[in-house]
Design an enzyme around this catalytic site. Sequence first.
Site, short mmCIF file in Angstrom:
data_model
loop_
_atom_site.label_atom_id
_atom_site.label_comp_id
_atom_site.label_asym_id
_atom_site.label_seq_id
_atom_site.Cartn_x
_atom_site.Cartn_y
_atom_site.Cartn_z
CG ASP A 487 -2.23 -0.50 1.07
OD1 ASP A 487 -2.74 -0.37 -0.04
OD2 ASP A 487 -2.79 -1.02 2.05
C1 GLC Z 1 -1.79 2.80 5.16
C2 GLC Z 1 -0.84 2.87 6.31
C3 GLC Z 1 0.28 1.89 6.10
C4 GLC Z 1 -0.33 0.55 6.04
C5 GLC Z 1 -1.29 0.54 4.91
C6 GLC Z 1 -1.96 -0.74 4.89
O1 GLC Z 1 -1.11 3.15 4.01
O2 GLC Z 1 -0.34 4.14 6.45
O3 GLC Z 1 1.19 1.95 7.12
O4 GLC Z 1 0.61 -0.45 5.90
O5 GLC Z 1 -2.26 1.54 5.03
O6 GLC Z 1 -3.10 -0.71 4.12
C1 GLC Z 2 -1.58 -3.88 5.32
C2 GLC Z 2 -2.79 -3.88 4.44
C3 GLC Z 2 -2.61 -4.75 3.25
C4 GLC Z 2 -1.35 -4.41 2.55
C5 GLC Z 2 -0.17 -4.43 3.50
C6 GLC Z 2 1.10 -3.95 2.85
O1 GLC Z 2 -1.45 -5.12 5.93
O2 GLC Z 2 -3.93 -4.26 5.18
O3 GLC Z 2 -3.69 -4.60 2.37
O4 GLC Z 2 -1.18 -5.30 1.50
O5 GLC Z 2 -0.43 -3.60 4.59
O6 GLC Z 2 1.09 -2.60 2.60
#
Ligand code: GLC
Ligand code: GLC
Length: 813
Positions: A487
Amino acid sequence: MQYGYFDDDNREYVITRPDTPLPWINYLGCQEYFGIISNTAGGYSFYRDARLRRITRYRYNNVPFDIGGRYLYLRDDQSGDYWSPSWQPTRDALDDYSCRHGMGYTTIGSTRLGIAASTRYFVPLDENLEIWQLTVTNRRATPAELSVFSCVEFCLWDAQDDATNFQRNFSIGQVEIEDGVVYHKTEYRERRDHFAWFACSAGLAGFDTQREAFLGPYRGWDKPLAVERGAASNSEAHGWAPIGSHHVRMVLQPGESRQVLFVLGYQENPKDQKFDPPDSQIVNKRFARPVIARYLDAANADAAFAKLRAYWDGLLSVCQARTPDIHTDRMVNAWNAYQCMATFNMSRSASFYESGIGRGLGFRDSNQDLLGFVQMAPARARERILDLAATQLPSGGAYHQYQPLTKKGNNDVGGNFNDDPHWLIVGVSAYLKETGDWSILDELVPYDNQAGSEQPLFDHLRRSFRYTLDRLGPHGLPLIGRADWNDCLNLNCFSDTPGQSFQTTTNKEGKVAESVFIAALFVLAAKELAAIATRRGLGEEAQTCLDEAARMDATVRRHGWDGDWFLRAYDDFGAKVGSKECAEGKIFIETQGFCALAGIGLEDGLARRALDSVKERLATPHGIILQQPAYSRYYLNLGEISSYPPGYKENAGIFCHNNPWVMIAEAMAGNGANAHDYYSRINPSAREPISDVHRCEPYVYAQMIAGRDAPSFGEAKNSWLTGTAAWNYYAITQWILGLRPEYDGLRIAPVIPDAWNGFEATRKFRGVVYNIAVRRAGPGNRVSLKVDGRPVEGNLIPPPAGRTEISVEATIG
Ligand code: GLC
Ligand code: GLC
């Protein structure tokens, strides 16, 4: 250092001191009514949706961290001493203390001043309520005159609004009190048809329903005035902060025990039967009363508890293993499977690190969570798949998240995370492999929940597949959109405004930034879609999928290989991400694991080289780091990943979710020792002896462990709600132990450490119990099988018709 121990026979983790490094929590409820409870009784409850139907209030980011919960107070009415048997909130010294977190229940017990108290908290199956079963025992030589006070603080339903809109909310709180039951009915007079109730099995000396009356001015939960004084004030909440508190008095002779039950419930009334009498404003309690009466009876509560135990025994019996490694057994047989249920239910919405007011259920997350859960509750997995597919967009793309209560896509977050659609294929294929229920593909499912847009689920999978082919970049790799699995790899974002969300801010319509990760995911999904199409008699379509998979595979080799490992991406300028050419972030874990997992580079040795690079550059004693070197500064063209200080989260933290991809890749490459070694490094049970470093619960996975660039290397964060649960379960059971559901049967393909001489397992698969004994005859992973004593060809065993149980002997080596 440890703060407790595993009671494996009872499937409990026993915490022996209350001051754990962080609150160590458990989940209550597994259907519609849920609670979170910490080892000191902190936490909250909700019905289905942690944001929109919050039953009790919780204050986030508090000091101490975990304040507010399911509190009971004991008072010695002779001396005036009072304390919390769950240690918090009064935090008085206890002579002994234990918290037993089990499968769907938590029991907290302690003794102080010769008074023992133990409370078992659980949510019965098929009910929207929670029971607190308190047993008080007088261990003194003299009679004890005691008071018990209970307390819950009600949330005014919408937890987000409850925490912000005080000008309104301080005036709307309403309760009714009838027969000692507190009914919380805020907003019931207008559009709500639900209310909460809090009841007690004992005769009351008094009650309180207004927080200020119970606590007294300028006091917190640690010093409630009512408890200090030993008398409730029978307050009735009008506005401000409605609570439910009962006051019970008892005299216990030496050695005598008394049980008192407190039951907190949620009730919906039919819209046309909200009031009783109908023309009044009084809550119709006709539907609630019998439920209340039933569960205030200790025998019924005990029976409900026994039923809950049996339910979990049944779920867990689907896969049980006895291996030479206790940490493997514990996770497989109880805790990892149990965590998978929580991640299935909650996605990433409600834990002590997800406030329940932020995110709904994630599209990619929920699909991956199925991998760890489908074998335990296939009917619920089926429903989830159809819900998810209904939020898919006509383009084949998907809303990134949806709200569980409305089941609608979440507009605040929107879509364009270009990996999302493929996870639907992964989720559906896991469901098909487990159940063989091909009818799901014919279910009519709308796009974006629009009536009239219904198409068979199979059409949704097709659109997922097309979505990527319609969005290829300059190298023929998939465009990344907002982000892929990571993400925080935001290559089209270029955010330079403080406070802007990387997730939701408008991105540019990037036509350059490409993701090698999505390429690998596409290859995996396309192969699954081909297998599914073949079994539907769509040979030509299956061939197209395979051709596209092969083409993408070749593209990854050509444009996604960096010499010793797979690249991660190309940025908006067409520059490489995750390459030797980069100053920082030269190698990423995701593509090393996932390319191999998709079969890319397994045959020509690229995958092996990539895995060796992982070992050399990313593996640490605490797990495998996401990328190296960590980003030491903010890169506008990379986004959130470079916003974290080095060693945390996606910036070179050990992101446990993707470690199993490497385990699976190692297993696919035939190296069981490496696979299990990586498995053990992040296995929470194996990390129990370093609980002071790890700090999170030793019975469940956390999202992240700080990487070696962080000052707190080895410290875990964000326990419970993480894709780590499903992926580790999948990796250990299906790829290392090798008990792998496939479309046409259960494959037995263990890739275990050389040092293991075998293991035993029971796997229920499509109505048949497979009793499996694996024996190592020599090094290597070649499998020969006997079923019911007779040698069979190959290692795939279709469930035999007309049988309920078979025995499987596997010889490997
Ligand atoms: C958001 C958070 C990040 C997390 C991500 C997961 O971007 O800031 O830290 O890992 O969401 O979906
Ligand atoms: C968090 C989110 C997931 C994402 C991961 C890496 O665990 O929930 O959707 O893939 O972060 O960013």
